[in-house]
Design an enzyme around this catalytic site. Structure first.
Site, PDB file in Angstrom:
ATOM      1  CG  ASP A  12      -8.236  -1.659   7.113  1.00 29.36           C
ATOM      2  OD1 ASP A  12      -9.375  -1.222   7.344  1.00 29.36           O
ATOM      3  OD2 ASP A  12      -7.580  -2.342   7.920  1.00 29.36           O
ATOM      4  CG  ASP A  62      -1.020  -2.679   5.728  1.00 29.28           C
ATOM      5  OD1 ASP A  62      -1.715  -1.686   5.442  1.00 29.28           O
ATOM      6  OD2 ASP A  62      -0.805  -3.055   6.906  1.00 29.28           O
ATOM      7  CD  GLU A 104      -5.617  -5.869   8.317  1.00 25.66           C
ATOM      8  OE1 GLU A 104      -4.588  -5.966   9.011  1.00 25.66           O
ATOM      9  OE2 GLU A 104      -6.132  -4.776   8.045  1.00 25.66           O
ATOM     10  CD  GLU A 105      -3.439  -6.124   4.876  1.00 25.43           C
ATOM     11  OE1 GLU A 105      -4.131  -5.746   3.909  1.00 25.43           O
ATOM     12  OE2 GLU A 105      -3.457  -5.549   5.974  1.00 25.43           O
ATOM     13  CG  ASP A 149      -3.137  -7.293  11.857  1.00 29.98           C
ATOM     14  OD1 ASP A 149      -3.718  -6.575  12.697  1.00 29.98           O
ATOM     15  OD2 ASP A 149      -2.591  -6.842  10.838  1.00 29.98           O
ATOM     16  CG  LEU A 174       2.597  -3.308   9.669  1.00 26.70           C
ATOM     17  CD1 LEU A 174       3.828  -3.869  10.359  1.00 26.70           C
ATOM     18  CD2 LEU A 174       3.028  -2.352   8.591  1.00 26.70           C
ATOM     19  CG  ASP A 175      -2.368  -4.188  15.131  1.00 28.33           C
ATOM     20  OD1 ASP A 175      -3.550  -4.133  14.742  1.00 28.33           O
ATOM     21  OD2 ASP A 175      -1.975  -3.678  16.200  1.00 28.33           O
ATOM     22  CD  GLU A 183      -7.173  -6.315  14.070  1.00 26.40           C
ATOM     23  OE1 GLU A 183      -8.391  -6.315  13.843  1.00 26.40           O
ATOM     24  OE2 GLU A 183      -6.416  -5.375  13.747  1.00 26.40           O
TER      25      GLU A 183
END
Ligand code: AHG
Ligand code: MN
Ligand code: MN
Ligand code: MN
Length: 336
Positions: free
Chosen positions: A64, A70, A93-94, A114, A116-117, A276
């Site tokens: 992404d 994010d 996620e990051e 996560d 910022l989804d 998620e």
């Protein structure tokens, strides 16, 4: 009258947590998560003013393009969780690799999040969110990736925060139902608004939620299931925000089904299992719904039974009311 009670008897998140666990470390952890959600909500609200729209210029492990928010929300969560002394391992996620908390600050919880989804929705002010899942470390000693590469059913807490017209936190402590909290910005507290949230008994509104732009790439049973939703003189409504938190929150409250299937370009689907799929599956199941992967690696799996081998592993997602998830899965049975 009832307003007076609400003005002198605040049903805050911390009060709810203390009433639902004897574990002080968990109470501290939930406070850190709540702080990070409030700070992220504020960052989203001021993004246009503080030049926080747009790209950060890097890609994450999932490929992404990271948005500035994010990265900012990730920094907020990592700092809050590292410094609360209740965590041993963090997966974001990051961050490509798990963050191992130094022994001097280590606690017993492992958090996959996560930060910022739905971050592609930030620049156009469409709702986004945060998703998190919490495991309790069972292996003694310093944190390792094995403390968090666990089945969904081992989660002790799952939750998400939705940065919408209201900032709403939805939390499920294992075995204790799904609870909704709304942020009262005037006092900076999440107030308990709904207890034991359940899917509508009859399956609720006939809504399906999917990115139909990909439907040409889906497997055939999925295509037939969605064609079924669109058939007849009372077709289902299509609602798709593009932020999992928003689409799942609407599905939980109104009913219907949310699907992010595997497709020819991504055989494992797009959504990541640890931060998620699992947290949403735990919440959906605790509310009386169903969370499945659909056909995945040759079998139809209950999402919570998956055991990820990598912290960014993906899986297809079919979740929502029992009525509608079973309707979709029925097209796989006939195909099998
Ligand atoms: P994230 O912004 O955390 O990377 O998640 C985005 C996910 C999820 O929020 C949403 O359901 C899905 O991506 C939307 O994907 P499409 O844009 O392919 O529909
Ligand atoms: Mn992303
Ligand atoms: Mn996401
Ligand atoms: Mn994200």
């Amino acid at each position: 009258n009832s307003d007076d009670v609400d003005q002198v008897n605040y049903k805050t998140l911390s009060r709810f947590v203390m009433a639902n666990t004897a574990d002080q470390e968990l109470t501290i952890l939930m406070g850190a998560i709540a702080l990070a959600c409030k700070a992220t909500a504020r960052a989203c609200r001021k993004a246009g003013i503080a030049n926080l729209f747009g790209l950060a210029g890097e890609q994450n492990t999932s490929g992404d393009d990271q948005k500035k928010l994010d990265v900012l929300s990730n920094d907020i969560f990592v700092n809050a969780l590292l410094n609360c002394h209740a965590c041993a391992v963090l997966v974001s996620e990051e961050n490509e690799d798990p963050i191992i908390v130094p022994p001097s600050m280590q606690g017993k919880y492992c958090v996959a999040f996560d930060p910022l989804d739905g971050s592609s929705n930030i620049d156009c002010n469409v709702s986004t969110g945060t998703i998190f899942g919490v495991y309790e470390k069972t292996i003694p000693g310093p944190g390792t990736v094995d403390d968090i590469l666990r089945k969904g059913k081992d989660l002790v807490v799952a939750g998400y925060c939705m940065y919408g017209a209201a900032t709403e936190l939805v939390i499920c402590f294992q075995g204790r139902g799904v609870h909704r909290f709304a942020l009262d910005p005037s006092i900076g507290e999440f107030i308990h608004t709904h207890a034991n949230v359940k899917f509508p008994a009859d399956g609720g509104k006939k809504i399906y939620s999917a990115n139909e732009g990909n439907s040409g790439l889906w497997d055939e049973p999925c295509q037939r299931a969605v064609a079924h939703f669109k058939s007849g003189d009372k077709p289902y409504a299509l609602r798709y925000v593009g932020s999992m938190v928003s689409d799942v929150h609407r599905t939980l409250l109104y009913g219907g089904v949310f699907i992010y299937p595997a497709d020819k370009k991504s055989p494992g689907g797009k959504l990541r299992v640890l931060y998620e799929g699992f947290p949403m599956a735990m919440i959906v199941e605790a509310a009386g719904g169903v969370a499945s992967t659909g056909l995945f690696n040759g079998k139809i799996h209950r999402m919570m039974d998956l055991e990820p081998k990598g912290v960014h592993e993906r899986c297809p997602v079919i979740l929502g009311s029992e009525r509608d998830v079973n309707l979709v899965l029925g097209f796989y049975d006939t195909a099998a």
